[in-house]
Design a protein around this motif. Sequence first.
Motif, PDB file in Angstrom:
ATOM      1  N   TYR A 233       0.833  -1.192   0.000  1.00  0.00           N
ATOM      2  CA  TYR A 233       0.000   0.000   0.000  1.00  0.00           C
ATOM      3  C   TYR A 233       0.874   1.250   0.000  1.00  0.00           C
ATOM      4  CZ  TYR A 233      -3.708  -3.195   1.380  1.00  0.00           C
ATOM      5  OH  TYR A 233      -4.608  -4.231   1.409  1.00  0.00           O
ATOM      6  N   ASP A 234       0.391   2.294  -0.684  1.00  0.00           N
ATOM      7  CA  ASP A 234       1.047   3.588  -0.555  1.00  0.00           C
ATOM      8  C   ASP A 234       0.524   4.244   0.727  1.00  0.00           C
ATOM      9  OD1 ASP A 234      -1.501   4.577  -1.196  1.00  0.00           O
ATOM     10  OD2 ASP A 234      -0.913   5.323  -3.156  1.00  0.00           O
ATOM     11  N   ASP A 235       0.971   5.460   1.036  1.00  0.00           N
ATOM     12  CA  ASP A 235       0.558   6.118   2.279  1.00  0.00           C
ATOM     13  C   ASP A 235      -0.952   6.272   2.361  1.00  0.00           C
ATOM     14  OD1 ASP A 235       3.183   6.280   3.024  1.00  0.00           O
ATOM     15  OD2 ASP A 235       3.378   8.444   2.673  1.00  0.00           O
ATOM     16  N   TYR A 236      -1.591   6.645   1.261  1.00  0.00           N
ATOM     17  CA  TYR A 236      -3.041   6.802   1.252  1.00  0.00           C
ATOM     18  C   TYR A 236      -3.728   5.474   1.563  1.00  0.00           C
ATOM     19  CZ  TYR A 236      -7.789   7.276  -0.460  1.00  0.00           C
ATOM     20  OH  TYR A 236      -9.160   7.248  -0.569  1.00  0.00           O
TER      21      TYR A 236
ATOM     22  N   SER B 143       3.249  10.356   8.048  1.00  0.00           N
ATOM     23  CA  SER B 143       3.371  11.596   8.819  1.00  0.00           C
ATOM     24  C   SER B 143       2.028  12.314   8.941  1.00  0.00           C
ATOM     25  CB  SER B 143       4.389  12.526   8.164  1.00  0.00           C
ATOM     26  OG  SER B 143       3.864  13.058   6.968  1.00  0.00           O
ATOM     27  N   GLN B 144       1.870  13.072  10.022  1.00  0.00           N
ATOM     28  CA  GLN B 144       0.647  13.855  10.206  1.00  0.00           C
ATOM     29  C   GLN B 144       0.521  14.917   9.120  1.00  0.00           C
ATOM     30  OE1 GLN B 144      -0.416  15.297  14.058  1.00  0.00           O
ATOM     31  NE2 GLN B 144       0.238  13.426  15.083  1.00  0.00           N
ATOM     32  N   HIS B 145       1.654  15.416   8.635  1.00  0.00           N
ATOM     33  CA  HIS B 145       1.629  16.377   7.526  1.00  0.00           C
ATOM     34  C   HIS B 145       0.970  15.743   6.295  1.00  0.00           C
ATOM     35  CE1 HIS B 145       2.852  19.540   4.782  1.00  0.00           C
ATOM     36  NE2 HIS B 145       3.333  18.600   3.990  1.00  0.00           N
ATOM     37  N   SER B 146       1.332  14.507   5.968  1.00  0.00           N
ATOM     38  CA  SER B 146       0.743  13.822   4.814  1.00  0.00           C
ATOM     39  C   SER B 146      -0.747  13.571   5.034  1.00  0.00           C
ATOM     40  CB  SER B 146       1.446  12.493   4.555  1.00  0.00           C
ATOM     41  OG  SER B 146       2.763  12.712   4.107  1.00  0.00           O
TER      42      SER B 146
END
Length: 154
Positions: free
Chosen positions: A44-47, A72-75
Amino acid sequence: MDAIRSIFGETDYNIPRRCEECGGVMIFKGVGEYHCEDCKHVMYDDYGKVRLYIETHPGARSSDVSAMTGVSQHSIRQMLRENKLEIASNSASFLKCERCGVNIRSGRFCKQCEIEYHRALEERERASRPGHDYMGTAKARMTEDGEKRFIRSK
């Protein structure tokens, strides 16, 4: 490709390109999920990681999601701003509209400000197009001495 994404404000979200098991090419299957074309390993990617975690833990706070997924919370905030995610309806947290400051659950603007923002963009676009009047219809183009450029012959 990364330069094009940065121009449009899109984020890469750590898309897996090679399989961590066999080194094969990862094929996108949708919703942040990738399958290896050789061994069928799933990554999986971050999303995809965030979405999978939220589906199994509804109402989780972004700090919990970040700690459990490694994203990250930024992402995560960026995904909210891009309308990829939405803050749960039972959550006490909100984003703020960038124009008026009202609480919103995803995106950059509230519904009213979004409408106004896009209208302003359309107005600017219309005004910048040469040869078109305000309503978007083409004006008759005249030569320097005021005659039409093309005349139909019978």
